[in-house]
Structure formats: structure tokens, C-alpha cells
Design a protein around this motif. Structure first.
Motif, PDB file in Angstrom:
ATOM      1  N   ARG A  48      -0.748   2.538   7.859  1.00 14.08           N
ATOM      2  CA  ARG A  48       0.334   2.403   9.099  1.00 14.08           C
ATOM      3  C   ARG A  48       1.615   2.413   8.717  1.00 14.08           C
ATOM      4  O   ARG A  48       2.487   3.281   9.063  1.00 14.08           O
ATOM      5  N   HIS A  49       1.968   1.694   7.465  1.00 16.88           N
ATOM      6  CA  HIS A  49       3.164   1.773   6.857  1.00 16.88           C
ATOM      7  C   HIS A  49       3.117   2.021   5.468  1.00 16.88           C
ATOM      8  O   HIS A  49       2.877   0.853   4.364  1.00 16.88           O
TER       9      HIS A  49
ATOM     10  N   ALA B  49       6.871   7.557   3.364  1.00 17.58           N
ATOM     11  CA  ALA B  49       6.402   6.385   2.924  1.00 17.58           C
ATOM     12  C   ALA B  49       7.519   5.493   2.203  1.00 17.58           C
ATOM     13  O   ALA B  49       8.499   6.317   1.701  1.00 17.58           O
ATOM     14  N   ALA B  50       7.414   4.523   1.762  1.00 20.06           N
ATOM     15  CA  ALA B  50       8.164   3.571   1.437  1.00 20.06           C
ATOM     16  C   ALA B  50       8.140   3.708  -0.415  1.00 20.06           C
ATOM     17  O   ALA B  50       6.819   3.487  -0.452  1.00 20.06           O
TER      18      ALA B  50
ATOM     19  N   LYS C 142       3.362  11.815   6.229  1.00 20.36           N
ATOM     20  CA  LYS C 142       4.321  10.976   6.892  1.00 20.36           C
ATOM     21  C   LYS C 142       5.013  10.014   5.851  1.00 20.36           C
ATOM     22  O   LYS C 142       4.760  10.040   4.797  1.00 20.36           O
TER      23      LYS C 142
ATOM     24  N   SER D 233       1.710  -5.417  -0.204  1.00 16.73           N
ATOM     25  CA  SER D 233       1.768  -4.378   0.918  1.00 16.73           C
ATOM     26  C   SER D 233       1.566  -3.038   0.161  1.00 16.73           C
ATOM     27  O   SER D 233       1.971  -2.180   0.993  1.00 16.73           O
TER      28      SER D 233
ATOM     29  N   THR E  48       0.184   0.706  -0.748  1.00 22.64           N
ATOM     30  CA  THR E  48      -1.017   1.229  -0.220  1.00 22.64           C
ATOM     31  C   THR E  48      -1.475   2.041  -1.681  1.00 22.64           C
ATOM     32  O   THR E  48      -2.774   2.171  -1.679  1.00 22.64           O
TER      33      THR E  48
ATOM     34  N   VAL F 293       3.082   2.445   1.429  1.00 24.07           N
ATOM     35  CA  VAL F 293       4.080   1.898   0.576  1.00 24.07           C
ATOM     36  C   VAL F 293       3.444   2.338  -0.905  1.00 24.07           C
ATOM     37  O   VAL F 293       2.206   2.046  -1.049  1.00 24.07           O
TER      38      VAL F 293
END
Ligand SMILES: C[S@@+](CC[C@H](N)C(=O)[O-])C[C@H]1O[C@@H](n2cnc3c(N)ncnc32)[C@H](O)[C@@H]1O
Length: 261
Positions: free
Chosen positions: A36-37, A62-63, A60, A102, A104, A39
Motif C-alpha cells: 500500500r505504501h 515509493a519512499a 507507483k 515499514s 517493503t 518503502v
């Protein structure tokens, strides 16, 4: 500071980019896009080569957290990418301080051949506990071949590979064997691991990189001290002459590793 030269990293980046296995990059980025978010933590980031290679493949945003122990390289990464990244100065040996929360995916390029068996084991355990995958590209695998043969090629390569086993800041380095140990350690932690060749192929268009690479080999082999200095000089002069020839190729073996749950 690590002593990795910014200009050396810049020079190798286009050859690295050509070499990276496209399928592993695509699978890694598909996995990231499912979060979803997303990283991504890039360890041993240098000036951000992995960020540059992967970010355009992301489906999409990403941080990106870029971690290195060399403040000059991090400064250059910030200068190049500003707000698109977060930089973190830290020592990878301090595995418990890795900013994995957090995250990914962890990414790395040209890093694990510097690392020891102990580091690789502890690192694999750490990311497995956090349930995070790894994309680790461009691990040197010990193979060096030139299209123009010289009788010392084999022994120079063997001496260079032996020199690669010295301590690069993580304990005795695994050098050319590191990618296999990394893959095995991650499999042992329950990861599905894929590996793929990411061989450098350097032509006369890569003359500057070839020259620096050659100088690095000569330095290492001289330091290793098993070959006669005059013989190494002779080999080096021959190789320098070949670099300018249009039909001369140098291939350097690397392996990419992708480990996912
Ligand atoms: C061969 S360079 C690769 C840099 C970059 N990933 C690339 O592909 O251009 C290895 C990188 O690992 C970093 N490094 C080495 N030892 C480290 C350590 N103990 N902690 C954090 N970074 C380290 C170096 O500063 C350097 O940027």
C-alpha cells in the motif's frame, strides 16, 4: 568513510545498468507495487545508482531510504535527488539499527562481495525476522575473461580473487563466493531465491572504466605479492594496449540475487 570514489561509481554505472538482469528487476518492482505504501531501503547506496536503476520501473511511487557510511557519497546522492530520497548515514555492521520498520524491500548493488559469512548470516536472519525481501545486484562472481588472450590471464584472475577475500570492513570478505552464500542463507530463512547473471561486457567505448579497473587489478595483485612484478607489468601493458582496440572485449562476471517470501 568507505573510500569508494564517486567518479569510479559514476563510471561503472552505465555498465552496471546494462548488466543488471531485467527480469529480476521487474519482479522486484512488481512486488514493491503490491504494498500500500511502498518503502525501499537501499543499503551501501553510494550516490544512488540502485535508486536510478529501479525508480523508473516502479508502477507507483515509493519512499526511498538510502543508507551508507560515507557522508560524501550521501551528500552527492542528496545533490542529485533532493526530496525524492531520504539519506541515512549508518554502519551496516550495526545490523540491529537498520531502519527496516515499514520497509517493503531492501536493495543493494555491488555490496555483498565485500561482506563476510558472519555478516551475511546475521543480515539474512534480520531481514527474515522483519519479513522483508531483498534485491541484491552486481555481486562479483570471480570470472574475468578477455577476448584477446594473454598467458597470465588465469593466474592474474586467481590472485585478484584471492585478494578479494581480505577484510573490507565486515570481517574476512567472501568475495566471489558471497552471492552463493547470500542465496543459501536466504533460502535457509525460507525465502524463494532467484539468481541471474549480470555480467559486465566492456568494449573500447568503456575505455576509461576498463583502464581504472585494470589499474585496480594490478594494485591488488601486486599487494597480494605472489606474482613477479615484471610479469604483472608485462601483463598490464598488454592489457592497456588492448583496451583501445575496437575488437577487444573484457567480461567480468556478476550475479544478481532476488529473495522474496
Ligand atoms: C561498491 S560501492 C557500491 C555503491 C552503490 N550501491 C553502487 O552500486 O554504485 C559499495 C558501497 O557500500 C558502502 N559501504 C561499505 N561499507 C559500509 C558499511 N560498513 N556501512 C555502510 N555502507 C558501507 C560504501 O560506502 C559504498 O558506497
Amino acid at each position: 568513510m568507505s573510500g569508494f570514489d564517486k567518479d569510479w561509481l559514476t563510471l561503472r554505472e552505465p555498465v552496471d545498468l546494462r548488466a543488471r538482469d531485467e527480469n529480476l528487476m521487474a519482479v522486484a518492482m512488481e512486488t514493491v507495487a503490491k504494498a500500500r505504501h511502498p518503502v525501499i531501503l537501499d543499503i551501501g547506496c553510494g550516490t544512488g545508482s540502485t535508486f536510478r536503476a529501479l525508480s523508473s520501473l516502479l508502477q507507483k511511487p515509493a519512499a526511498w531510504r538510502l543508507l551508507d557510511n560515507d557522508p560524501r557519497l550521501l551528500e552527492e546522492a542528496m545533490r542529485l535527488h533532493g526530496d525524492a530520497i531520504e539519506t541515512i548515514q549508518g554502519d551496516l555492521n550495526d545490523i540491529d539499527s537498520l531502519p527496516l520498520s515499514s520497509a517493503t524491500l531492501v536493495t543493494a548493488s555491488a555490496l555483498f562481495d565485500l561482506c563476510s559469512q558472519d555478516f551475511i548470516k546475521r543480515f539474512a536472519e534480520k531481514i527474515a525476522q522483519a519479513d522483508i525481501g531483498l534485491y541484491a545486484a552486481l555481486n562479483y562472481d570471480g570470472a574475468m575473461h578477455w577476448s584477446k588472450f594473454h598467458p597470465l590471464d588465469e593466474v592474474v584472475t586467481a590472485n585478484f580473487n584471492a585478494h578479494q577475500l581480505s577484510d573490507k570492513g565486515f570481517g574476512p570478505a567472501l568475495g566471489p563466493e558471497a552471492w552463493k552464500s547470500l542465496a543459501a542463507a536466504l533460502e535457509g530463512q525460507g525465502y524463494a531465491v532467484k539468481t541471474a547473471e549480470s555480467r559486465w561486457i566492456m568494449t573500447s567505448n568503456d575505455a576509461e572504466l576498463q583502464t581504472l579497473f585494470l589499474n585496480g587489478i594490478v594494485r591488488a595483485v601486486l599487494e597480494y605479492g605472489e606474482l613477479d612484478e615484471a610479469e604483472i607489468r608485462d601483463w598490464s601493458e598488454f592489457r592497456h594496449r588492448m583496451i583501445e582496440r575496437d575488437d577487444s572485449l573484457c567480461r567480468v562476471g556478476h550475479q544478481d540475487v532476488l529473495a522474496l517470501r
